[in-house]
Design a protein around this motif. Structure first.
Motif, PDB file in Angstrom:
ATOM      1  N   ARG A 106       0.834  -1.210   0.000  1.00  0.00           N
ATOM      2  CA  ARG A 106       0.000   0.000   0.000  1.00  0.00           C
ATOM      3  C   ARG A 106       0.867   1.259   0.000  1.00  0.00           C
ATOM      4  N   ILE A 107       1.945   1.220   0.744  1.00  0.00           N
ATOM      5  CA  ILE A 107       2.846   2.380   0.806  1.00  0.00           C
ATOM      6  C   ILE A 107       3.543   2.592  -0.531  1.00  0.00           C
ATOM      7  N   LEU A 108       4.054   1.507  -1.109  1.00  0.00           N
ATOM      8  CA  LEU A 108       4.822   1.622  -2.353  1.00  0.00           C
ATOM      9  C   LEU A 108       3.947   2.073  -3.514  1.00  0.00           C
ATOM     10  N   LYS A 109       2.654   1.798  -3.444  1.00  0.00           N
ATOM     11  CA  LYS A 109       1.768   2.250  -4.510  1.00  0.00           C
ATOM     12  C   LYS A 109       1.608   3.769  -4.521  1.00  0.00           C
ATOM     13  N   ARG A 110       1.969   4.412  -3.402  1.00  0.00           N
ATOM     14  CA  ARG A 110       1.824   5.868  -3.324  1.00  0.00           C
ATOM     15  C   ARG A 110       3.098   6.596  -3.750  1.00  0.00           C
ATOM     16  N   VAL A 111       4.182   5.883  -3.924  1.00  0.00           N
ATOM     17  CA  VAL A 111       5.435   6.555  -4.286  1.00  0.00           C
ATOM     18  C   VAL A 111       5.665   6.444  -5.782  1.00  0.00           C
ATOM     19  N   ARG A 112       6.322   7.450  -6.321  1.00  0.00           N
ATOM     20  CA  ARG A 112       6.551   7.464  -7.770  1.00  0.00           C
ATOM     21  C   ARG A 112       7.969   6.995  -8.061  1.00  0.00           C
ATOM     22  N   LYS A 113       8.233   5.777  -7.733  1.00  0.00           N
ATOM     23  CA  LYS A 113       9.523   5.144  -8.017  1.00  0.00           C
ATOM     24  C   LYS A 113       9.266   3.761  -8.613  1.00  0.00           C
ATOM     25  N   PRO A 114      10.137   3.296  -9.516  1.00  0.00           N
ATOM     26  CA  PRO A 114       9.963   1.955 -10.064  1.00  0.00           C
ATOM     27  C   PRO A 114      10.081   0.901  -8.957  1.00  0.00           C
ATOM     28  N   VAL A 115       9.107   0.015  -8.896  1.00  0.00           N
ATOM     29  CA  VAL A 115       9.096  -1.050  -7.887  1.00  0.00           C
ATOM     30  C   VAL A 115       9.122  -2.395  -8.589  1.00  0.00           C
ATOM     31  N   PHE A 116      10.046  -3.254  -8.180  1.00  0.00           N
ATOM     32  CA  PHE A 116      10.117  -4.623  -8.686  1.00  0.00           C
ATOM     33  C   PHE A 116       9.636  -5.557  -7.576  1.00  0.00           C
ATOM     34  N   LEU A 117       8.540  -6.267  -7.843  1.00  0.00           N
ATOM     35  CA  LEU A 117       7.992  -7.212  -6.875  1.00  0.00           C
ATOM     36  C   LEU A 117       8.682  -8.562  -7.067  1.00  0.00           C
ATOM     37  N   LEU A 118       9.507  -8.950  -6.129  1.00  0.00           N
ATOM     38  CA  LEU A 118      10.307 -10.172  -6.244  1.00  0.00           C
ATOM     39  C   LEU A 118       9.743 -11.253  -5.337  1.00  0.00           C
ATOM     40  N   VAL A 119       9.258 -12.317  -5.960  1.00  0.00           N
ATOM     41  CA  VAL A 119       8.751 -13.457  -5.202  1.00  0.00           C
ATOM     42  C   VAL A 119       9.925 -14.410  -4.987  1.00  0.00           C
TER      43      VAL A 119
END
Length: 448
Positions: A106-119
């Motif tokens: 939820r927090i990362l969705k509010r920031v304007r930075k590229p996010v890589f979700l690593l499973v």
């Protein structure tokens, strides 16, 4: 200045293992229990010729309270987003989504930075698709299967991450070449960095210009003192309170790292009321590792009322500053202005030492002297012989020694050589680099 990549996630999802894999090191603590990584760790990494700083935001852990996750997770994730070019959000593919994962998402969705979700922990590529689907519900992009333990998927990941970095020319040209000496004021929160900054650029200084720095919303202030220009490189808390999270230790350290990368001289501000702490020592070592000249400022010296208190502070500096006995130490008070004017001369001196160039003839005269009167290293029938030395760089001064057996150069012998060089050439206020290369000996019988 190196781009920053932040690794975030709840405890025990494999962040430290991933950091070790990417940085090709094993110094991040790895243990099968929650919250082992309590201190933030900073690692130099490289991929396809691009260097970057990898930050492990270990310590994002839940507390057994009604406000279960919000404070620690929010602070860490937002602080990571402040400075990173990219964020690696790590989840555990073997346990599925947890409430902590959803909080970070939820927090990362509010920031304007590229996010890589690593499973992570998907060690069997043939079955990884079975575990990926549920992670789409986090809403932070396509989940990428990786195995930090075995390295599966990390190469493709790094290709994508590095592609996001600014061009190297853009990074190099970010700071104008106006001849100003770049100074970073670094240290722990509440040591007095802001007060010192304000005192140094006070009304008796001529503020020449404000130049946008590489850090988003950071401003470098150029001032003139005694006819010379100085660029005061922005660090955490100095210019303005951009977020309510800026005083947490993680944010200060990342901002300090980036400032050091752009500075010629680092002014390490220490709170004299507590003495030099382990955290101060870590900050000093970061400056030294990055080849920055260093001046130690013991702030709030006016608060010490007894000789015992003053002796305690100086003893803490001597104990913690073993890697930099060459650094100048100055007792100051940012509040009263005590000794503030002396800082400029010490910064100038340290910067000059950092730019020192020593002639090859002078270096080899010292080498001859060390061969004749100094000690050497012997291992069985092998004896270390140093044939030649030359300076191969400045800022900081870097010297390459050509020797017969590089493996015989021990840490203690390195210190001996450095001490001899400092006795001969000074280098007060700057680290120096010593490199050792093998000089091949020609053998008339076997060499053709």
């Amino acid at each position: 200045m190196k781009p920053v990549v932040a690794v975030v996630g709840r405890p025990n999802v494999g962040k430290s293992t991933l950091v070790n894999r990417i940085a090709q090191t094993s110094d991040a603590i790895v243990h099968e229990s929650r919250g082992v990584t309590r201190d933030r760790s900073y690692h130099d990494a490289e991929w396809n010729g691009r260097e970057f700083t990898l930050v492990d935001t270990g310590g994002i852990e839940s507390y057994k309270s009604e406000d279960v996750f919000s404070a620690p997770i929010r602070d860490q994730a937002l602080a990571a987003a402040e400075e990173a070019c990219a964020i690696l959000f790590v989840v555990d593919g073997t346990t599925g989504i947890t409430e902590e994962d959803e909080t970070v998402a939820r927090i990362l969705k509010r920031v304007r930075k590229p996010v890589f979700l690593l499973v992570n922990k998907l060690d069997n590529p043939d079955r990884e698709d079975e575990r990926l689907w549920e992670f789409y519900s986090l809403g932070v992009g396509d989940p990428l299967p990786v195995s930090a333990l075995h390295g599966h998927g990390t190469g493709d990941l790094l290709d994508e991450v590095v592609a996001l970095f600014p061009d190297e020319d853009e990074l190099e040209n970010d700071t104008p070449d106006d001849g100003a000496l770049s100074i970073a004021i670094i240290g722990r929160p509440n040591a007095g960095k802001s007060s010192l900054f304000n005192k140094m650029i006070g009304s008796d200084r001529s503020i020449v210009s404000d130049v946008a720095g590489t850090t988003r919303d950071a401003i470098d202030t150029v001032v003139e003192h005694a006819g010379k220009l100085y660029r005061m490189v922005d660090t955490a808390g100095i210019r303005k309170k951009s977020t309510v999270y800026e005083n947490i230790e993680y944010y200060s350290m990342v901002r300090g790292l980036r400032a050091i990368d752009r500075a010629d001289v680092a002014l390490l501000v220490i709170d004299s009321s507590t003495g030099m702490t382990e955290q101060d020592q870590k900050v000093a070592n970061l400056a030294i590792e990055r080849g920055c000249a260093l001046v130690i400022l013991l702030n709030k010296w006016d608060l010490l009322t007894s000789d015992n208190e003053r002796e305690h502070v100086m003893e803490s500096v001597a104990r913690r500053l073993t890697l930099a006995p060459w650094a100048n130490v100055l007792r100051i008070s940012a509040l009263t202005g005590r000794s503030i004017d002396k800082i400029w001369a010490l910064a100038d001196s340290a910067a000059a030492a950092r730019a020192t160039r020593v002639s090859t003839s002078a270096l080899n005269r010292l080498l001859t002297d060390m061969r004749e009167f100094g000690h050497t290293v012997v291992d069985g029938k092998r004896r270390l012989r140093m044939h030649y030395v030359t300076q191969t760089g400045t800022k900081p001064p870097t010297f390459t020694f050509f020797v017969n057996h590089t493996d015989l150069v021990s840490d203690s012998y390195r210190r001996y050589i450095e001490n001899r060089m400092r006795e001969a050439f000074g280098f007060k206020g700057t680290p120096i680099r010593l490199r050792f290369r093998k000089k091949e000996q020609r053998d008339d019988k076997g060499d053709k």
